[in-house]
Design an enzyme around this catalytic site. Structure first.
Site, PDB file in Angstrom:
ATOM      1  N   ARG A  51       0.795  -1.218   0.000  1.00  0.00           N
ATOM      2  CA  ARG A  51       0.000   0.000   0.000  1.00  0.00           C
ATOM      3  C   ARG A  51       0.830   1.272   0.000  1.00  0.00           C
ATOM      4  NH1 ARG A  51      -2.969  -3.599   1.663  1.00  0.00           N
ATOM      5  NH2 ARG A  51      -1.062  -4.232   2.615  1.00  0.00           N
ATOM      6  N   THR A  52       1.781   1.350   0.906  1.00  0.00           N
ATOM      7  CA  THR A  52       2.458   2.635   1.078  1.00  0.00           C
ATOM      8  C   THR A  52       3.196   3.002  -0.204  1.00  0.00           C
ATOM      9  OG1 THR A  52       2.634   2.178   3.411  1.00  0.00           O
ATOM     10  CG2 THR A  52       3.993   3.962   2.579  1.00  0.00           C
ATOM     11  N   LYS A  80      25.556  -4.413  -2.283  1.00  0.00           N
ATOM     12  CA  LYS A  80      27.007  -4.284  -2.464  1.00  0.00           C
ATOM     13  C   LYS A  80      27.663  -3.583  -1.287  1.00  0.00           C
ATOM     14  CE  LYS A  80      26.355  -3.673  -7.440  1.00  0.00           C
ATOM     15  NZ  LYS A  80      26.483  -2.680  -8.515  1.00  0.00           N
ATOM     16  N   ARG A 101      11.394   3.877   2.973  1.00  0.00           N
ATOM     17  CA  ARG A 101      11.075   2.975   4.096  1.00  0.00           C
ATOM     18  C   ARG A 101      12.326   2.175   4.403  1.00  0.00           C
ATOM     19  NH1 ARG A 101       5.926  -0.938   4.441  1.00  0.00           N
ATOM     20  NH2 ARG A 101       5.062   1.069   5.057  1.00  0.00           N
ATOM     21  N   HIS A 129       5.539   6.064  11.448  1.00  0.00           N
ATOM     22  CA  HIS A 129       4.984   5.898  10.095  1.00  0.00           C
ATOM     23  C   HIS A 129       4.002   7.063   9.855  1.00  0.00           C
ATOM     24  CE1 HIS A 129       3.585   4.253   6.461  1.00  0.00           C
ATOM     25  NE2 HIS A 129       3.319   3.010   6.809  1.00  0.00           N
TER      26      HIS A 129
HETATM   27  C1  NCD Z   1       1.861  -0.877   8.192  1.00  0.00           C
HETATM   28  C2  NCD Z   1       3.356  -0.710   8.296  1.00  0.00           C
HETATM   29  O1  NCD Z   1       4.085  -0.896   7.314  1.00  0.00           O
HETATM   30  O2  NCD Z   1       3.807  -0.374   9.390  1.00  0.00           O
HETATM   31  N1  NCD Z   1       1.429  -1.060   6.883  1.00  0.00           N
HETATM   32  C3  NCD Z   1       1.186   0.018   6.081  1.00  0.00           C
HETATM   33  O3  NCD Z   1       2.034   0.832   5.844  1.00  0.00           O
HETATM   34  N2  NCD Z   1      -0.051   0.182   5.640  1.00  0.00           N
HETATM   35  C4  NCD Z   1       1.312  -1.877   9.124  1.00  0.00           C
HETATM   36  C5  NCD Z   1       1.853  -3.282   9.096  1.00  0.00           C
HETATM   37  O4  NCD Z   1       2.755  -3.616   8.317  1.00  0.00           O
HETATM   38  O5  NCD Z   1       1.327  -4.084   9.870  1.00  0.00           O
END
Ligand code: NCD
Length: 304
Positions: A51-52, A80, A101, A129
Site C-alpha cells: 500500500r504505502t 554491495k 522505508r 509511520h
Molecule cells: C503498516 C506498516 O508498514 O507499518 N502497513 C502500512 O504501511 N499500511 C502496518 C503493518 O505492516 O502491519
C-alpha cells in the site's frame, strides 16, 4: 515542514489543510492531474510494502508526475554494501522528492542530512509511520466528521506497531480523546510513548488485555497485525499472533456508529466476514491514503 520524518514535524493546522486538500482532490480529480508535470518522486523501499509504496506512486502519477525507485533492498546497491547516506545523495540528484522505508529506526534522519530534497519517512523499523497516520486521520475526519471527542481502542501489537506510535502521538494534540490500549502483556505500548506523549500531556488511558470487554465503549477500533518481522523468536510470534481475532460475534455489543480501521496488511486479526459490516472502513482507509499522499506531495513541493 521541509521533511516529514515524524508526525510531530507537521502542525494540527497543516494536518487540517492536508485533509481539506485531499477532500478537494477526491472531488475534482481533473484539476490536479497535471500539477506535478515534470517532477519525479523516488520511492526507496529497503523493506517490503504494498500500500504505502503503491499509494505514493499512484499519488504522484495521478498528479501528472513520474516515479522511480526500488521495492526491496535486494535489488539496490545496498547488496554491495552502499550506505543509506550515499544512496540518498545519489537519488537526490535523480528526483525532486523522496519517500523511503527502512527497517532501521532513525534511517530517515540520516537521509535528511544527505540531500537537499524533501524526505518523507514511509516507515522506519518499529518507530514511526507518519503518512499512515495522515491516512488514519483523514479516514477519521471523513468518516466521523471530527478529530476530537471520542474513545479509540488500539488493539494488537502496540509494542512494535509503528502506525500505533505515530497515531497516538498525533491524536495527543486533539481534545478529549479517551484511549483504550488492548494488547497482550508482551506487546503493550512502549514506555516512551506513555511518558513522552501521554503522561506529558496529562492524557488518561486504560490498558487491558480484553477486547470483548472493551468493545461496547469504542467509537473507533484500530486493529493491528502482530509484527512478525520484529520478533526475536518464531515461538514467541506463534504464541501471540492469534490472540485477537475480530469477528461478527465480537461486534454484537459494539456501537452502531463504530468505525473499524486497520493499516493493513491483515493476517488473521479481522475475520473476512467483518468486511461486509458497514462499520469496516479499512479498505476505504487504504484508498484515502492515495489522496492524502497527493495532498502531501503538493505541499512538500510547494505546488498549490
Ligand atoms: C503498516 C506498516 O508498514 O507499518 N502497513 C502500512 O504501511 N499500511 C502496518 C503493518 O505492516 O502491519
Amino acid at each position: 515542514m521541509k521533511n516529514l520524518i515524524g508526525i510531530e514535524d507537521i502542525s494540527v493546522e497543516e494536518i487540517d489543510e492536508l485533509i481539506e486538500k485531499a477532500k478537494d482532490i477526491m472531488k475534482n480529480r481533473d484539476k490536479y492531474s497535471e500539477k506535478c508535470k515534470g517532477k519525479i518522486l523516488a520511492t526507496l523501499f529497503f523493506e517490503p510494502s504494498t500500500r504505502t509504496r503503491l499509494s505514493f506512486e499512484s499519488a504522484m502519477l495521478s498528479l501528472g508526475g513520474n516515479v522511480l525507485g526500488f521495492s526491496s533492498a535486494d535489488s539496490s546497491s545496498v547488496q554491495k554494501g552502499e550506505t543509506v547516506g550515499d544512496t540518498i545523495k545519489v537519488v537526490g540528484g535523480y528526483s525532486d522528492i523522496i519517500a523511503m522505508r527502512h527497517p532501521k529506526e532513525g534511517a530517515p534522519v540520516v537521509a535528511e542530512k544527505s540531500t537537499t530534497k524533501p524526505i518523507i519517512n514511509a516507515g522506519d523499523g518499529g518507530h514511526n509511520h507518519p503518512t499512515q497516520t495522515l491516512t488514519d486521520l483523514a479516514t477519521i475526519a471523513i468518516e466521523k466528521g471530527r478529530l476530537d471527542n471520542y474513545t479509540i481502542g488500539l488493539c494488537g501489537d502496540l509494542k512494535f506497531g509503528r502506525t500505533v506510535h505515530s497515531l497516538v502521538t498525533a491524536l495527543s494534540r486533539y481534545k478529549n480523546i479517551n484511549y483504550i490500549f488492548i494488547s497482550p502483556k508482551e506487546l503493550t505500548i512502549p514506555d516512551y510513548i506513555k511518558k513522552n506523549v501521554l503522561e506529558k500531556n496529562n492524557i488518561k488511558y486504560t490498558e487491558t488485555t480484553d477486547l470483548e470487554g472493551s468493545i461496547d465503549k469504542l467509537d473507533i477500533l484500530y486493529m493491528t497485525r502482530v509484527q512478525k518481522e520484529r520478533f526475536f523468536s518464531e515461538e514467541e510470534y506463534i504464541k501471540l499472533k492469534d490472540v485477537y481475532i475480530l469477528d461478527n460475534e465480537k461486534l454484537i455489543k459494539a456501537k452502531k456508529d463504530l468505525i473499524i480501521l486497520h493499516p493493513l496488511p491483515r493476517v488473521n486479526e479481522i475475520a473476512v466476514e467483518v468486511d461486509e459490516d458497514p462499520r469496516a472502513c479499512y479498505f476505504k482507509q487504504a484508498e484515502y491514503g492515495r489522496f492524502i499522499r497527493m495532498a502531501l506531495i503538493l505541499k512538500m513541493l510547494n505546488i498549490k
